[in-house]
Motif scaffolding. Structure first.
Motif, short mmCIF file in Angstrom:
data_model
loop_
_atom_site.label_atom_id
_atom_site.label_comp_id
_atom_site.label_asym_id
_atom_site.label_seq_id
_atom_site.Cartn_x
_atom_site.Cartn_y
_atom_site.Cartn_z
N MET A 1 0.88 -1.19 0.00
CA MET A 1 0.00 0.00 0.00
C MET A 1 0.91 1.23 0.00
N ALA A 2 0.80 1.95 -1.10
CA ALA A 2 1.71 3.11 -1.27
C ALA A 2 1.74 3.94 0.01
N GLY A 3 0.57 4.22 0.56
CA GLY A 3 0.52 5.15 1.71
C GLY A 3 1.43 4.74 2.84
N PHE A 4 1.80 3.47 2.90
CA PHE A 4 2.56 3.03 4.06
C PHE A 4 4.05 2.96 3.80
N ASP A 5 4.50 3.43 2.64
CA ASP A 5 5.96 3.34 2.36
C ASP A 5 6.75 3.99 3.49
N LEU A 6 6.24 5.14 3.99
CA LEU A 6 6.98 5.86 5.05
C LEU A 6 7.14 4.96 6.27
N GLU A 7 6.05 4.28 6.65
CA GLU A 7 6.11 3.45 7.86
C GLU A 7 6.98 2.23 7.61
N LEU A 35 -4.17 6.16 13.87
CA LEU A 35 -4.35 5.63 15.23
C LEU A 35 -4.40 4.11 15.23
N SER A 36 -5.13 3.53 14.28
CA SER A 36 -5.29 2.06 14.29
C SER A 36 -3.93 1.39 14.07
N LEU A 37 -3.11 1.98 13.20
CA LEU A 37 -1.76 1.41 12.94
C LEU A 37 -0.94 1.45 14.24
N LEU A 38 -0.94 2.60 14.91
CA LEU A 38 -0.12 2.75 16.14
C LEU A 38 -0.64 1.84 17.25
N SER A 39 -1.96 1.70 17.34
CA SER A 39 -2.53 0.84 18.39
C SER A 39 -2.16 -0.62 18.15
N ILE A 40 -2.19 -1.02 16.87
CA ILE A 40 -1.84 -2.40 16.52
C ILE A 40 -0.35 -2.65 16.81
N ILE A 41 0.50 -1.71 16.45
CA ILE A 41 1.95 -1.87 16.69
C ILE A 41 2.22 -1.98 18.19
N ILE A 77 1.89 -6.53 10.93
CA ILE A 77 1.11 -5.32 11.25
C ILE A 77 0.11 -5.03 10.12
N GLU A 78 0.60 -5.14 8.90
CA GLU A 78 -0.25 -4.82 7.74
C GLU A 78 -1.48 -5.71 7.70
N ALA A 79 -1.29 -7.00 8.00
CA ALA A 79 -2.42 -7.95 7.96
C ALA A 79 -3.50 -7.55 8.96
N LEU A 80 -3.06 -7.18 10.18
CA LEU A 80 -4.03 -6.78 11.22
C LEU A 80 -4.70 -5.47 10.84
N HIS A 81 -3.92 -4.54 10.28
CA HIS A 81 -4.48 -3.24 9.90
C HIS A 81 -5.55 -3.43 8.80
N ARG A 126 -9.27 -7.60 32.98
CA ARG A 126 -7.94 -8.16 32.70
C ARG A 126 -7.03 -7.09 32.09
N ALA A 127 -5.72 -7.32 32.19
CA ALA A 127 -4.76 -6.39 31.59
C ALA A 127 -4.63 -6.71 30.10
N HIS A 128 -4.03 -5.81 29.36
CA HIS A 128 -3.69 -5.98 27.94
C HIS A 128 -4.91 -6.11 27.03
N LEU A 129 -6.02 -5.50 27.43
CA LEU A 129 -7.22 -5.53 26.58
C LEU A 129 -7.52 -4.15 26.00
N GLN A 130 -6.53 -3.28 25.97
CA GLN A 130 -6.79 -1.88 25.61
C GLN A 130 -6.45 -1.55 24.15
N SER A 131 -5.81 -2.48 23.41
CA SER A 131 -5.35 -2.12 22.05
C SER A 131 -6.13 -2.86 20.98
N LEU A 132 -5.99 -2.38 19.74
CA LEU A 132 -6.67 -3.04 18.62
C LEU A 132 -6.07 -4.41 18.36
N TYR A 133 -4.83 -4.64 18.83
CA TYR A 133 -4.25 -5.99 18.71
C TYR A 133 -5.15 -6.97 19.45
N SER A 134 -5.58 -6.58 20.66
CA SER A 134 -6.45 -7.44 21.47
C SER A 134 -7.80 -7.63 20.76
#
Ligand SMILES: FC(F)(F)Cc1cc2c(N3CCN(c4nnc(C(F)(F)F)s4)CC3)ncnc2s1
Length: 488
Positions: A1-7, A35-41, A77-81, A126-134
């Motif tokens: 995805m072109a937009g993510f070349d920077l990341e 935000l979703s990218l940073l939360s997943i990372i 990361i890309e797959a989750l995003h 529970r802990a660790h339930l605050q991110s989009l990864y969860s």
């Protein structure tokens, strides 16, 4: 995805600095923060450092004895995003919402999509339930995670008016052309029906700590990144923290601090202060500076309606043994809570005051020795002690739910009794504006105490103890007179 070349160029993420560089890139590029990218990372790293610690260590780290750090590949990361974007876009038919700004119906719809993605019953504390990864790998989110998930979803949908609103124990969103609309998007506490979709009206927030009397932290996109970072949880078990996760959180908070994004976020300043207390960063100011910044921020931007800036400060001062200042900070916290009405959704702040009154304060009073320097002989400390309890009494007055019970009274008497009797004589408590004949007798007692006390320093204790002014007399800064004999 072109937009993510920077990341992409930052990947694979192999050390803390790689993540800090990626966050700095996001925070400085004008193409907008994802935000979703940073939360997943952040969630992926937290998971690897706290839950699934069995990861390979990169050659580089192995040799340099670096703190262990997972190797995070872009593809992961890309797959989750992509999964998050797909969930949101396929469940929200934007053709039904032609308006440029979000509407209440759309906010409720997006909240329902996040809500619908959660497994039925799970332990929400529970802990660790605050991110989009969860959310994306376990279909679990805590109440903060649902709120930040809604804000991230609106970013995916291309809206820039939906933002996170934070109190000290709840989160919701503001939206609309003038950010003048608000809506519940998550639940609060246990056994409370969620009010998702409803506005937070003036009447709901007035005198209600859960809504900070109408002075919540309304986040900019950068402050939402600060909330993500603050919400990261380095704990592996109740007593063990991941050093790597803690220092990543600390470095990211300093990055946000240096960019000015914590200026209106007292709790993030408190979080950074706590991390600095655990492990100071060379060349950075001490925790006390950050805590003072937090108090000043609350005074400047939130009409001093927040409690945590003072309990963060009081807790730190207590831990470093500066009991006088801790007592003053707790009295200031009490000065804030007294304007609120206590109700059943305020348990978190109730627990804060219970801990101070029934654990920390008694420990302070036990600790203080017979040393004439100790605050047992300090009239200002005594005035702050009275101010602390008076504020709690006022908090209870007019509240639908009682605050005090016998445990409070027992501890109050215990702590009160620790103050030296002569100190108590130095304090004159005037009735609240009631000039009865007995008040003239005060002047006599004032005379008789004259020789013990030099200067008035008015500590003000409010009227709920039928007290208007506490005329606190204390030696004017000179050390207590040597003649004061040790007792017992
Ligand atoms: F969104 C909710 F519902 F979760 C409310 C929020 C909580 C919170 C927070 N906390 C909560 C308070 N907290 C405290 N830690 N110590 C505290 C003190 F008692 F010492 F003050 S208060 C830890 C971090 N830190 C950053 N931002 C937020 S937004």
């Amino acid at each position: 995805m072109a937009g993510f070349d920077l990341e992409k160029q930052h990947f694979p993420l192999q050390k803390i600095q790689d993540v800090v560089d990626l966050f700095r890139g996001q925070l400085t590029r004008d193409g907008g923060i994802d935000l979703s990218l940073l939360s997943i990372i952040l969630g992926t790293i937290e998971n690897a450092l706290t839950i699934n610690r069995s990861h390979t260590v990169s050659k580089e780290n192995e040799t340099k004895l670096q703190p262990i750090f997972p190797v995070i590949e872009w593809e992961t990361i890309e797959a989750l995003h992509t999964k998050f974007v797909t969930i949101i876009k396929s469940n929200v038919d934007l053709s039904k919402y032609p308006e440029k700004f979000a509407t209440r119906e759309l906010v409720k719809r997006v909240s329902d999509v996040i809500w619908g993605g959660l497994t039925r019953a799970f332990y929400k504390d529970r802990a660790h339930l605050q991110s989009l990864y969860s959310f994306l790998t376990g279909n679990k989110l805590d109440c903060f995670g649902v709120a930040i998930g809604v804000v991230a979803a609106f970013q995916v949908l291309g809206y820039s008016d939906v933002h996170l609103a934070l109190s000290e124990d709840h989160a919701w969103v503001v939206f609309g052309e003038n950010q003048d609309q608000s809506a519940e998007v998550t639940w609060h506490g246990k056994g409370n029906e969620d009010k998702r979709g409803q506005p937070i009206s003036e009447t709901v927030s007035a005198k209600h700590w859960l809504y900070l009397n109408g002075y919540p932290v309304v986040c900019s996109i950068e402050m939402e990144v600060a909330a993500l970072v603050s919400a990261a949880n380095p704990s592996i078990t109740a007593s063990i923290d991941s050093v790597e996760m803690g220092s990543l959180q600390q470095e990211l908070l300093w990055l946000l601090h240096d960019m000015g994004h914590l200026a209106k976020y007292p709790m993030a300043l408190g979080n950074l202060a706590d991390l600095e207390e655990i492990c100071e960063t060379p060349g950075r100011p001490p925790p006390l500076n950050l805590l003072t910044e937090g108090v000043q921020s609350a005074e400047q931007y939130y009409k001093n309606q927040h409690i945590y800036p003072y309990t963060y400060l009081g807790g730190h001062l207590y831990r470093i043994g500066d009991y006088r200042k801790a007592l003053k900070a707790w009295a200031c916290a009490s000065d804030v809570i007294k304007n609120y009405d206590y109700n059943r959704e305020d348990e978190e702040i109730y627990k804060e005051f219970i801990e101070i009154a029934n654990d920390l304060l008694p420990n302070v009073m036990k600790h203080v020795s017979l040393d004439p320097e100790s605050l047992r002989f300090d009239t200002e400390a005594y005035a702050n002690f009275l101010r602390f309890y008076d504020g709690i009494c006022q908090w209870e007055e007019g509240s639908p739910t009682p605050v005090l019970h016998t445990v409070w009274a027992k501890q109050f008497v215990f702590s009160l009794g620790k103050f030296d009797s002569r100190i108590r004589k130095c304090v004159q408590i005037h009735a609240d504006g009631v000039e009865d004949e007995s008040s003239s007798s005060d002047s006599n007692s004032e005379d008789e105490n004259e020789e013990n006390c030099d200067v008035n320093a008015n500590g003000i204790v409010k009227d709920s103890l039928v007290v208007k002014d506490v005329i606190v007399k204390k030696p004017c800064g000179r050390k207590p007179k040597a003649k004061r004999r040790r007792f017992g």
